[in-house]
Design a protein around this motif. Sequence first.
Motif, PDB file in Angstrom:
ATOM      1  N   MET A  23       0.837  -1.191   0.000  1.00 39.59           N
ATOM      2  CA  MET A  23       0.000   0.000   0.000  1.00 39.59           C
ATOM      3  C   MET A  23       0.878   1.250   0.000  1.00 39.59           C
ATOM      4  O   MET A  23       1.957   1.277   0.611  1.00 39.59           O
ATOM      5  CB  MET A  23      -0.920   0.013   1.210  1.00 39.59           C
ATOM      6  CG  MET A  23      -1.805  -1.230   1.339  1.00 39.59           C
ATOM      7  SD  MET A  23      -3.075  -1.337   0.091  1.00 39.59           S
ATOM      8  CE  MET A  23      -4.265  -0.177   0.709  1.00 39.59           C
ATOM      9  N   GLN A  24       0.393   2.299  -0.669  1.00 40.33           N
ATOM     10  CA  GLN A  24       1.125   3.550  -0.796  1.00 40.33           C
ATOM     11  C   GLN A  24       0.253   4.705  -0.327  1.00 40.33           C
ATOM     12  O   GLN A  24      -0.961   4.562  -0.130  1.00 40.33           O
ATOM     13  CB  GLN A  24       1.547   3.769  -2.253  1.00 40.33           C
ATOM     14  CG  GLN A  24       2.416   2.676  -2.841  1.00 40.33           C
ATOM     15  CD  GLN A  24       3.804   2.637  -2.239  1.00 40.33           C
ATOM     16  OE1 GLN A  24       4.310   3.666  -1.743  1.00 40.33           O
ATOM     17  NE2 GLN A  24       4.442   1.467  -2.250  1.00 40.33           N
ATOM     18  N   ALA A  25       0.890   5.866  -0.177  1.00 39.33           N
ATOM     19  CA  ALA A  25       0.127   7.070   0.144  1.00 39.33           C
ATOM     20  C   ALA A  25      -0.854   7.353  -0.993  1.00 39.33           C
ATOM     21  O   ALA A  25      -0.517   7.232  -2.169  1.00 39.33           O
ATOM     22  CB  ALA A  25       1.075   8.253   0.325  1.00 39.33           C
ATOM     23  N   GLY A  26      -2.060   7.718  -0.624  1.00 38.13           N
ATOM     24  CA  GLY A  26      -3.105   7.946  -1.621  1.00 38.13           C
ATOM     25  C   GLY A  26      -3.982   6.741  -1.846  1.00 38.13           C
ATOM     26  O   GLY A  26      -4.960   6.820  -2.601  1.00 38.13           O
ATOM     27  N   ASP A  27      -3.667   5.603  -1.193  1.00 39.17           N
ATOM     28  CA  ASP A  27      -4.481   4.402  -1.319  1.00 39.17           C
ATOM     29  C   ASP A  27      -5.589   4.400  -0.270  1.00 39.17           C
ATOM     30  O   ASP A  27      -5.482   5.061   0.767  1.00 39.17           O
ATOM     31  CB  ASP A  27      -3.626   3.147  -1.143  1.00 39.17           C
ATOM     32  CG  ASP A  27      -2.786   2.846  -2.377  1.00 39.17           C
ATOM     33  OD1 ASP A  27      -3.079   3.443  -3.429  1.00 39.17           O
ATOM     34  OD2 ASP A  27      -1.865   2.028  -2.285  1.00 39.17           O
ATOM     35  N   PRO A  28      -6.641   3.637  -0.518  1.00 41.64           N
ATOM     36  CA  PRO A  28      -7.728   3.561   0.470  1.00 41.64           C
ATOM     37  C   PRO A  28      -7.265   2.857   1.742  1.00 41.64           C
ATOM     38  O   PRO A  28      -6.420   1.954   1.715  1.00 41.64           O
ATOM     39  CB  PRO A  28      -8.809   2.734  -0.246  1.00 41.64           C
ATOM     40  CG  PRO A  28      -8.448   2.763  -1.690  1.00 41.64           C
ATOM     41  CD  PRO A  28      -6.959   2.887  -1.747  1.00 41.64           C
ATOM     42  N   LYS A  29      -7.866   3.259   2.826  1.00 41.23           N
ATOM     43  CA  LYS A  29      -7.606   2.622   4.115  1.00 41.23           C
ATOM     44  C   LYS A  29      -8.696   1.568   4.323  1.00 41.23           C
ATOM     45  O   LYS A  29      -9.758   1.834   4.873  1.00 41.23           O
ATOM     46  CB  LYS A  29      -7.632   3.658   5.236  1.00 41.23           C
ATOM     47  CG  LYS A  29      -7.223   3.119   6.608  1.00 41.23           C
ATOM     48  CD  LYS A  29      -7.386   4.192   7.673  1.00 41.23           C
ATOM     49  CE  LYS A  29      -6.441   5.352   7.434  1.00 41.23           C
ATOM     50  NZ  LYS A  29      -6.553   6.383   8.527  1.00 41.23           N
ATOM     51  N   TRP A  30      -8.414   0.360   3.848  1.00 40.08           N
ATOM     52  CA  TRP A  30      -9.364  -0.729   3.992  1.00 40.08           C
ATOM     53  C   TRP A  30      -9.115  -1.460   5.312  1.00 40.08           C
ATOM     54  O   TRP A  30      -7.958  -1.721   5.692  1.00 40.08           O
ATOM     55  CB  TRP A  30      -9.241  -1.707   2.825  1.00 40.08           C
ATOM     56  CG  TRP A  30      -9.770  -1.140   1.544  1.00 40.08           C
ATOM     57  CD1 TRP A  30     -10.910  -0.420   1.375  1.00 40.08           C
ATOM     58  CD2 TRP A  30      -9.167  -1.237   0.245  1.00 40.08           C
ATOM     59  NE1 TRP A  30     -11.082  -0.064   0.052  1.00 40.08           N
ATOM     60  CE2 TRP A  30     -10.027  -0.557  -0.661  1.00 40.08           C
ATOM     61  CE3 TRP A  30      -8.009  -1.839  -0.247  1.00 40.08           C
ATOM     62  CZ2 TRP A  30      -9.748  -0.457  -2.016  1.00 40.08           C
ATOM     63  CZ3 TRP A  30      -7.728  -1.746  -1.600  1.00 40.08           C
ATOM     64  CH2 TRP A  30      -8.584  -1.059  -2.471  1.00 40.08           C
ATOM     65  N   LYS A  31     -10.169  -1.819   5.986  1.00 37.11           N
ATOM     66  CA  LYS A  31     -10.046  -2.420   7.314  1.00 37.11           C
ATOM     67  C   LYS A  31      -9.498  -3.839   7.228  1.00 37.11           C
ATOM     68  O   LYS A  31      -9.987  -4.668   6.452  1.00 37.11           O
ATOM     69  CB  LYS A  31     -11.407  -2.436   8.013  1.00 37.11           C
ATOM     70  CG  LYS A  31     -11.346  -2.928   9.456  1.00 37.11           C
ATOM     71  CD  LYS A  31     -12.692  -2.800  10.148  1.00 37.11           C
ATOM     72  CE  LYS A  31     -12.604  -3.231  11.595  1.00 37.11           C
ATOM     73  NZ  LYS A  31     -13.907  -3.087  12.300  1.00 37.11           N
ATOM     74  N   ASP A  32      -8.468  -4.097   8.011  1.00 37.40           N
ATOM     75  CA  ASP A  32      -7.870  -5.432   8.101  1.00 37.40           C
ATOM     76  C   ASP A  32      -8.669  -6.226   9.138  1.00 37.40           C
ATOM     77  O   ASP A  32      -8.379  -6.187  10.333  1.00 37.40           O
ATOM     78  CB  ASP A  32      -6.393  -5.301   8.496  1.00 37.40           C
ATOM     79  CG  ASP A  32      -5.686  -6.646   8.583  1.00 37.40           C
ATOM     80  OD1 ASP A  32      -6.261  -7.646   8.115  1.00 37.40           O
ATOM     81  OD2 ASP A  32      -4.558  -6.695   9.121  1.00 37.40           O
ATOM     82  N   GLN A  33      -9.665  -6.957   8.666  1.00 33.81           N
ATOM     83  CA  GLN A  33     -10.609  -7.610   9.569  1.00 33.81           C
ATOM     84  C   GLN A  33      -9.962  -8.692  10.420  1.00 33.81           C
ATOM     85  O   GLN A  33     -10.328  -8.878  11.585  1.00 33.81           O
ATOM     86  CB  GLN A  33     -11.763  -8.217   8.764  1.00 33.81           C
ATOM     87  CG  GLN A  33     -12.540  -7.209   7.928  1.00 33.81           C
ATOM     88  CD  GLN A  33     -13.506  -6.375   8.744  1.00 33.81           C
ATOM     89  OE1 GLN A  33     -13.629  -6.549   9.951  1.00 33.81           O
ATOM     90  NE2 GLN A  33     -14.201  -5.467   8.089  1.00 33.81           N
ATOM     91  N   ASN A  34      -9.004  -9.441   9.863  1.00 39.81           N
ATOM     92  CA  ASN A  34      -8.416 -10.561  10.615  1.00 39.81           C
ATOM     93  C   ASN A  34      -7.039 -10.237  11.196  1.00 39.81           C
ATOM     94  O   ASN A  34      -6.395 -11.107  11.792  1.00 39.81           O
ATOM     95  CB  ASN A  34      -8.326 -11.812   9.736  1.00 39.81           C
ATOM     96  CG  ASN A  34      -7.513 -11.568   8.471  1.00 39.81           C
ATOM     97  OD1 ASN A  34      -6.902 -10.513   8.303  1.00 39.81           O
ATOM     98  ND2 ASN A  34      -7.521 -12.539   7.579  1.00 39.81           N
ATOM     99  N   GLY A  35      -6.565  -9.006  11.007  1.00 43.36           N
ATOM    100  CA  GLY A  35      -5.326  -8.576  11.637  1.00 43.36           C
ATOM    101  C   GLY A  35      -4.065  -9.228  11.117  1.00 43.36           C
ATOM    102  O   GLY A  35      -3.056  -9.268  11.841  1.00 43.36           O
ATOM    103  N   ASP A  36      -4.057  -9.702   9.879  1.00 44.96           N
ATOM    104  CA  ASP A  36      -2.850 -10.339   9.341  1.00 44.96           C
ATOM    105  C   ASP A  36      -1.994  -9.399   8.507  1.00 44.96           C
ATOM    106  O   ASP A  36      -1.063  -9.820   7.829  1.00 44.96           O
ATOM    107  CB  ASP A  36      -3.219 -11.573   8.510  1.00 44.96           C
ATOM    108  CG  ASP A  36      -4.047 -11.232   7.282  1.00 44.96           C
ATOM    109  OD1 ASP A  36      -4.405 -10.032   7.103  1.00 44.96           O
ATOM    110  OD2 ASP A  36      -4.363 -12.152   6.494  1.00 44.96           O
ATOM    111  N   ASN A  37      -2.329  -8.105   8.545  1.00 46.82           N
ATOM    112  CA  ASN A  37      -1.579  -7.082   7.818  1.00 46.82           C
ATOM    113  C   ASN A  37      -1.645  -7.279   6.304  1.00 46.82           C
ATOM    114  O   ASN A  37      -0.778  -6.815   5.580  1.00 46.82           O
ATOM    115  CB  ASN A  37      -0.114  -7.034   8.263  1.00 46.82           C
ATOM    116  CG  ASN A  37       0.517  -5.658   8.047  1.00 46.82           C
ATOM    117  OD1 ASN A  37      -0.111  -4.632   8.332  1.00 46.82           O
ATOM    118  ND2 ASN A  37       1.727  -5.637   7.528  1.00 46.82           N
ATOM    119  N   LYS A  38      -2.686  -7.946   5.852  1.00 44.40           N
ATOM    120  CA  LYS A  38      -2.906  -8.146   4.425  1.00 44.40           C
ATOM    121  C   LYS A  38      -4.383  -7.909   4.128  1.00 44.40           C
ATOM    122  O   LYS A  38      -5.249  -8.337   4.885  1.00 44.40           O
ATOM    123  CB  LYS A  38      -2.522  -9.568   3.998  1.00 44.40           C
ATOM    124  CG  LYS A  38      -1.059  -9.918   4.210  1.00 44.40           C
ATOM    125  CD  LYS A  38      -0.797 -11.373   3.844  1.00 44.40           C
ATOM    126  CE  LYS A  38       0.654 -11.748   4.127  1.00 44.40           C
ATOM    127  NZ  LYS A  38       0.917 -13.178   3.815  1.00 44.40           N
TER     128      LYS A  38
END
Length: 859
Positions: free
Chosen positions: A666-681
């Motif tokens: 992910m880069q600056a300017g990308d959406p902040k999508w919620k990491d539901q399972n906390g695996d950083n993906k």
Amino acid sequence: MKQQPLVVLDGIPLIGEHPFAYDIQLNNYNRIGTATNLLSNIDMNNIAEIKVLRDLSAVAIYGPNAANGAIVLTSKKAGPVRQVSFNSYLGFAPSPKVTTLNSGYENAFRKQFYDRFTSNGRYSDEDIYPQYLSDSSSNLYNGPSNWVDDYYRNALVHNITADLSGGNEWANFRFSGGNMRNQGVADSTSLNRYNVMFNVNMKPMKWLNVSLMVNANRLQRDRNRSLRDRFAQTNYLPSLAMPLSPNKEVYQQYLAQFGKGYDDNINTLLDGYGKISVNFKNVKISSGISVDYNEGTRDIFYARPLMEGNSYASNYFGYNQRLIFENVISYNKHFGSDHLQIVGGQAIQWDLSKYNYAYAYRGVNDFIKLNLIDNNLNPTSFPANLLFKFLDKTRHNLFSVYGKTSYDFSDKYSVSLLLRGDASSNAQPTSRWFFSPVLSAGWNIKNDLLSASENVSSLSLRLSAGRLGKLNTYDNFGQGPQYTADIGYTGNVTIPGFNGFATLARPYNFGWVGYGIPWAYTDQLNFGIDFGINNNRLQGSLDLYTKTDKKQLLGIPAHAEYGYKTSIEPGMSVNNKGAELLLSYAAFQSGSGGFSWTPSLNISYNANKLLALPGGLNEIIIGNSLLRVGESVDRYWLLTNEGVYNSVTEIPSVNGVPMQYTGTTMQAGDPKWKDQNGDNKINNTDKTLYGHNQPVVVGGLNNDFKYGKWSLNMNLYFNLGRSLMNQQMANTLDFINRDGEQTLESVKEITFWEKKGDRNDYPLYNPWSSVIPYRIDQNLFLENASFVKMRTLSLGYDLTSALGKGKIKSLYVYAMATNLFTITGYKGRDPELVPYTGYDTGYGLPIPRTYTLGLKMNL
């Protein structure tokens, strides 16, 4: 494909368009042919009553055809009294008010992305700005956006119908005829319908009745000259680099090219029955034949300027026909206040759908607009190697036997049992027959326990439970594993070949069909209450139901090693629970000629749940949807959007590894999508089920006012709990990817230059990012689409008494307005226009506001 209720006209279950024609289409935007709605083929002036049946005890008499409910239309009948009726109206639909755009607006919108995410307003050397936006001095795109008057217009709609009825108790008839014309407010959307209807009843002997009915309609329809409809039809996409110019003169030149060709759409429909019945003391025997036939033709020629130098011609002729032969015997016997009825019936239904279709490219010139052939049946006006022909037909036969016994005890208690067996040719030989039992009971509490009550006018309970089979749409399911053989050339969507020679192949696109496919069926339980209070001043009914569709077919991903994408498997089960409430209250009743007000409310609630999937699966991904046992089947599967990463420092990381989306950092300017399972993906495991693409609550509020000879009616319609995906806005914001695509979804109609929604309501993402920040599968574009609509407002006056004694028995004049306003928080177009999928692409035509003046007269 959404399952539609059965439409029944005077006992004839009407046949609709068969979806098998989609098999030969590269783009399933519209079905080839006229694509005319079934209900538009019916003149509602001939209809005396409309019933929507959902209770299993009511729909079961129509068999598996009505497994999804039934809309029963009953036409006006012949009568022994001579009467001439005349009905006519003239309506006006004003041109929709739209806000137009040009490339100046589009450039200003895009500039903020270039200013924020590029250096010197340019992203990279590979970034090529669209040509139609780059020349600011060009009047074609930067000048006035004045195309509206050539696309939208003020439209007239008028209708005139007349009918004659008469006779006596031994023989009577009714004949009606009419014409309806609707110009349509949008470009080339007119509809012209002619209709005649004739029915006759004869009673040559006291014990013998003969009745006949013929209903014929002819529709002529103009097709909107949209790019997407044309490209889907031609299976050919020219360059999409330069969209239609919003300049009026240029757009007129484009429309003039259609004048060199044509797009003729004609539907011819014929319904009818012949019935004979013999009546004895307690026994009635009837026999009848019903026919439903509808055919459509669509002939097209597009001149070379519309096709980058390649002219195009196509011809479609198709029909659907249904023939039903039914015999019924009934026995009625009264035992004092008790009543016994026994009914037995047998019906045979023959369905046949067929089409002939051919299309060709690159004709010799724009003056020869037909696919001409010589004496040896060789094409002469279009090259043989660019001519494609398709012939197909499918049959379905249904044999049914049924018996129903009903007993009414002193008009207090009633019970009935329906048993039917149906055999379908679309079912596999090992499961040809299906047995359907339906049991119902009723209790008239008013007559039993409350006969002395003055306040309670009526009160009864209803209960029904049973099972009804569901037909397979295609005969493919009844055949098991199969091959297909088509004659033609490679490169066509449905014609397999090798080195230019036709081959025998499995139907890989359709999916693998094995053995052991049973009937799908519906189990349903209904409970109802009907009541009336204070001399029926307040009347109503409440229905509760639970309905489970079982053993439904579903294409699940399988057999990829053999070339298939899916395997058609039974085992899907979906439950629907709901309630329906009808209320009517005579709020004011001042007697004859005084003021009266009667409001009525109808409201329906439905909730669905997936109970099982084929093979015992707990969940399955199909396209961009997730079906999960225990959840509703109409939910969206989306990423959760929580904003934007304004800088690299805001991006979470674990052990120095920043957040990734399917392998991309992910880069600056990308959406902040919620990491539901906390695996950083961020991937499919982080998607959540949201909303419903079907409404949870629908209904209407109707108000009838009367004062003297005046009458006023107001009808509101509401649709609550539905969510829609604003794909039109997602496509608009995703301009970087859309500009470079050669797909049907990237076609820019002239309505591209129409402002729909506010783009400033959405965050500014880096549109060049490989994560595709404006992708549709996120809740950023999910909106509440609940709405309330003023469906009709009508005012009428009865002039009968002012005419005195003459030939005119009654005269009623009225004014009516439809689709007056819509109250909704949805940011896109009218939410009522969005199809059942729930994805609003922005295509489609507005529902016009219409003002009508009319009169009804009886002689």
